[in-house]
Design a protein around this motif. Structure first.
Motif, PDB file in Angstrom:
ATOM      1  N   SER A  16       0.826  -1.213   0.000  1.00 52.49           N
ATOM      2  CA  SER A  16       0.000   0.000   0.000  1.00 52.49           C
ATOM      3  C   SER A  16       0.857   1.258   0.000  1.00 52.49           C
ATOM      4  CB  SER A  16      -0.919   0.018   1.217  1.00 52.49           C
ATOM      5  OG  SER A  16      -1.811  -1.042   1.192  1.00 52.49           O
ATOM      6  N   SER A  19       2.323   1.719  -3.361  1.00 52.83           N
ATOM      7  CA  SER A  19       1.303   2.243  -4.281  1.00 52.83           C
ATOM      8  C   SER A  19       1.042   3.723  -4.035  1.00 52.83           C
ATOM      9  CB  SER A  19       0.004   1.459  -4.136  1.00 52.83           C
ATOM     10  OG  SER A  19       0.166   0.150  -4.587  1.00 52.83           O
ATOM     11  N   MET A  68      -3.939   0.360  -4.356  1.00 56.46           N
ATOM     12  CA  MET A  68      -3.692   0.766  -2.975  1.00 56.46           C
ATOM     13  C   MET A  68      -4.916   0.474  -2.112  1.00 56.46           C
ATOM     14  SD  MET A  68      -3.152   4.625  -1.574  1.00 56.46           S
ATOM     15  CE  MET A  68      -4.694   5.057  -2.361  1.00 56.46           C
ATOM     16  N   PHE A  71      -5.145  -3.259  -1.486  1.00 56.29           N
ATOM     17  CA  PHE A  71      -4.177  -3.743  -0.498  1.00 56.29           C
ATOM     18  C   PHE A  71      -4.694  -3.493   0.916  1.00 56.29           C
ATOM     19  CE2 PHE A  71      -0.771  -2.929  -3.866  1.00 56.29           C
ATOM     20  CZ  PHE A  71      -0.798  -4.241  -4.283  1.00 56.29           C
ATOM     21  N   PHE A  72      -5.320  -2.339   1.133  1.00 58.90           N
ATOM     22  CA  PHE A  72      -5.895  -2.076   2.449  1.00 58.90           C
ATOM     23  C   PHE A  72      -7.051  -3.029   2.750  1.00 58.90           C
ATOM     24  CE2 PHE A  72      -4.060   2.335   2.142  1.00 58.90           C
ATOM     25  CZ  PHE A  72      -3.208   2.186   3.225  1.00 58.90           C
TER      26      PHE A  72
END
Length: 163
Positions: A16, A19, A68, A71-72
């Motif tokens: 993240s 990104s 991003m 990914f979170f």
């Protein structure tokens, strides 16, 4: 041999952050290209330049922003097999980006190093998940539930199965 234990959450956070850095840089480049294009349009008589470069920088920024966000969201997944599959995909993705950057834009050494680090962390996280899954399977006891025992006893013809 000592096992390296990198949690998948750490790998997702590093991906993240990587990104976020890419998104920031791509937005910066998009605005710079946009302002240069507007300046050139104002300077040259009757010249209209293409918006393709501006669109590409912002499109790449949007794609990295979406990754991003993903990914979170991946940090919320509890299933170890799913995490391992995602970690493999992230490893392949960051490795592909690193190789493409080495081939096409080797002057961006910091971005190459950043993607290689993200790739290595995701690989190590995938390996540690493999060991964690194997350990979990080894420790898992194969027991039947009460309902399964009851149904098996009924199937076997036991007269008074316990309920």
């Amino acid at each position: 041999m000592k096992k390296i234990n990198i949690p998948s959450k750490l790998s997702f956070i590093i991906s993240s952050i990587t990104s976020i850095i890419f998104v920031t840089y791509f937005i910066y480049k998009g605005f710079m290209v946009y302002f240069v294009q507007k300046t050139m349009d104002d300077t040259f008589i009757g010249g209209s330049s293409s918006d393709i470069m501006v669109t590409l920088w912002f499109a790449i920024s949007g794609v990295m922003g979406l990754s991003m966000f993903l990914f979170f969201q991946f940090t919320k997944i509890k299933d170890l097999n799913s995490q391992r599959t995602i970690q493999r995909g992230i490893f392949i993705g960051w490795t592909s980006i690193a190789i493409a950057m080495i081939i096409f834009i080797p002057s961006y050494i910091y971005f190459i190093i950043l993607t290689v680090i993200a790739s290595i962390v995701s690989l190590l996280s995938s390996i540690s998940l493999k060991y964690k899954i194997a350990e979990e399977l080894k420790n898992k006891k194969e027991t039947l539930s009460e309902k399964e025992i009851y149904l098996l006893q009924k199937l076997a013809g036991v007269k008074n199965p316990k309920k």
